[in-house]
Write a protein that holds these residues in place. Structure first.
Motif, PDB file in Angstrom:
ATOM      1  N   PHE A  59      17.552  -4.264 -35.974  1.00 14.71           N
ATOM      2  CA  PHE A  59      16.758  -4.390 -34.751  1.00 14.71           C
ATOM      3  C   PHE A  59      15.293  -4.659 -35.099  1.00 14.71           C
ATOM      4  CE2 PHE A  59      13.905  -2.773 -31.528  1.00 14.71           C
ATOM      5  CZ  PHE A  59      14.379  -3.417 -30.395  1.00 14.71           C
ATOM      6  N   LYS A  60      14.761  -3.898 -36.046  1.00 12.70           N
ATOM      7  CA  LYS A  60      13.356  -4.067 -36.416  1.00 12.70           C
ATOM      8  C   LYS A  60      13.104  -5.455 -36.997  1.00 12.70           C
ATOM      9  CE  LYS A  60      12.224   0.810 -37.154  1.00 12.70           C
ATOM     10  NZ  LYS A  60      12.054   1.863 -38.155  1.00 12.70           N
ATOM     11  N   ARG A  61      14.090  -5.976 -37.740  1.00 12.27           N
ATOM     12  CA  ARG A  61      13.945  -7.317 -38.310  1.00 12.27           C
ATOM     13  C   ARG A  61      13.881  -8.368 -37.195  1.00 12.27           C
ATOM     14  NH1 ARG A  61      18.395  -7.573 -40.950  1.00 12.27           N
ATOM     15  NH2 ARG A  61      19.382  -9.077 -39.544  1.00 12.27           N
ATOM     16  N   ILE A  62      14.776  -8.225 -36.218  1.00 15.84           N
ATOM     17  CA  ILE A  62      14.798  -9.154 -35.075  1.00 15.84           C
ATOM     18  C   ILE A  62      13.487  -9.045 -34.292  1.00 15.84           C
ATOM     19  CG2 ILE A  62      15.919  -9.675 -32.853  1.00 15.84           C
ATOM     20  CD1 ILE A  62      18.563  -8.603 -34.195  1.00 15.84           C
ATOM     21  N   GLU A  63      13.030  -7.817 -34.105  1.00 17.10           N
ATOM     22  CA  GLU A  63      11.780  -7.592 -33.375  1.00 17.10           C
ATOM     23  C   GLU A  63      10.619  -8.265 -34.098  1.00 17.10           C
ATOM     24  OE1 GLU A  63       9.974  -3.851 -31.063  1.00 17.10           O
ATOM     25  OE2 GLU A  63      10.216  -3.429 -33.194  1.00 17.10           O
ATOM     26  N   LYS A  64      10.572  -8.096 -35.411  1.00 18.78           N
ATOM     27  CA  LYS A  64       9.487  -8.694 -36.198  1.00 18.78           C
ATOM     28  C   LYS A  64       9.532 -10.222 -36.093  1.00 18.78           C
ATOM     29  CE  LYS A  64       9.411  -9.262 -40.827  1.00 18.78           C
ATOM     30  NZ  LYS A  64       9.298  -8.912 -42.259  1.00 18.78           N
ATOM     31  N   GLU A  65      10.737 -10.806 -36.255  1.00 21.42           N
ATOM     32  CA  GLU A  65      10.867 -12.270 -36.183  1.00 21.42           C
ATOM     33  C   GLU A  65      10.448 -12.787 -34.813  1.00 21.42           C
ATOM     34  OE1 GLU A  65      14.951 -12.746 -37.314  1.00 21.42           O
ATOM     35  OE2 GLU A  65      14.519 -12.315 -39.427  1.00 21.42           O
ATOM     36  N   ILE A  67       8.315 -11.462 -32.745  1.00 20.52           N
ATOM     37  CA  ILE A  67       6.865 -11.371 -32.600  1.00 20.52           C
ATOM     38  C   ILE A  67       6.147 -12.414 -33.447  1.00 20.52           C
ATOM     39  CG2 ILE A  67       4.891  -9.890 -33.178  1.00 20.52           C
ATOM     40  CD1 ILE A  67       6.647  -7.625 -31.888  1.00 20.52           C
ATOM     41  N   LEU A  68       6.637 -12.645 -34.664  1.00 20.02           N
ATOM     42  CA  LEU A  68       5.994 -13.643 -35.521  1.00 20.02           C
ATOM     43  C   LEU A  68       6.136 -15.052 -34.940  1.00 20.02           C
ATOM     44  CD1 LEU A  68       6.874 -12.324 -39.100  1.00 20.02           C
ATOM     45  CD2 LEU A  68       4.715 -12.105 -37.871  1.00 20.02           C
ATOM     46  N   ASP A  88       3.660  -6.693 -40.716  1.00 23.17           N
ATOM     47  CA  ASP A  88       3.549  -8.139 -40.488  1.00 23.17           C
ATOM     48  C   ASP A  88       3.395  -8.447 -39.010  1.00 23.17           C
ATOM     49  OD1 ASP A  88       3.948  -8.397 -43.176  1.00 23.17           O
ATOM     50  OD2 ASP A  88       6.006  -9.141 -43.028  1.00 23.17           O
ATOM     51  N   ALA A  89       4.250  -7.817 -38.201  1.00 23.76           N
ATOM     52  CA  ALA A  89       4.206  -8.054 -36.759  1.00 23.76           C
ATOM     53  C   ALA A  89       2.858  -7.614 -36.194  1.00 23.76           C
ATOM     54  CB  ALA A  89       5.345  -7.313 -36.057  1.00 23.76           C
TER      55      ALA A  89
END
Length: 166
Positions: A59-65, A67-68, A88-89
């Motif tokens: 989930f956190k990976r999807i959230e970061k992608e 936002i980026l 990063d986000a």
């Protein structure tokens, strides 16, 4: 008003980021972006489904992608409570605008999150709500350009306070 193009709202689940964000965008004539809704649109799944099926790390990976991939202009952005877990986000969001931390007490958060299982809240395995709260507070404080105390305040006054400090 800051000369930043965007206003980024961060804070605990239940702090009112989405609700305050909509009213703020209307009041200031800005676009409104809710990153949780973007995640749901892009994945075609509810946040809770992603958490249940793929786990918090995915989930956190999807959230970061998600936002980026944002290139917001003149927008109020409501973020998910866990966004501060990604450096990063947060760097991307900070470069895009002013970060406003909607601060609520633990008791207030607990009272507002009556039905926690459907809210898509990122708890690590065996992590309590209190554990998550304590872990995230220093992160919100680190990334915030401005902090607005929201405990015991109604939405209109929170929005007014945000506009005032901006």
């Amino acid at each position: 008003m800051h000369h930043h193009k965007n206003i980024v709202l961060i804070g605990m689940p239940g702090a009112g980021k989405s609700t305050v964000g909509v009213i703020l965008a209307k009041s200031l004539g800005m676009q409104f972006i809710d990153t949780d809704i973007l995640i749901q649109e892009q994945t075609g799944r509810m946040l809770q489904e992603i958490l249940d099926e793929d786990g918090p790390d995915a989930f956190k990976r999807i959230e970061k992608e998600t936002i980026l991939s944002l290139q917001p202009r003149h927008a109020v952005i409501a973020t998910g409570g866990s966004v501060v877990c990604s450096g990063d986000a947060m760097a991307h969001l900070k470069s895009a605008g002013v970060v406003v931390y909607l601060e609520i007490s633990y008791e207030e958060m607990e009272a507002r999150l009556k039905n926690i299982t459907t809210r898509g809240i990122v708890l690590l395995p065996d992590q309590s709500l209190r554990g998550m709260y304590d872990e995230r507070i220093p992160l919100y404080e680190r990334y915030a350009d401005l902090t607005i105390a929201c405990s015991g305040e109604d939405l209109e006054s929170v929005v007014g306070n945000v506009i005032e400090v901006l």
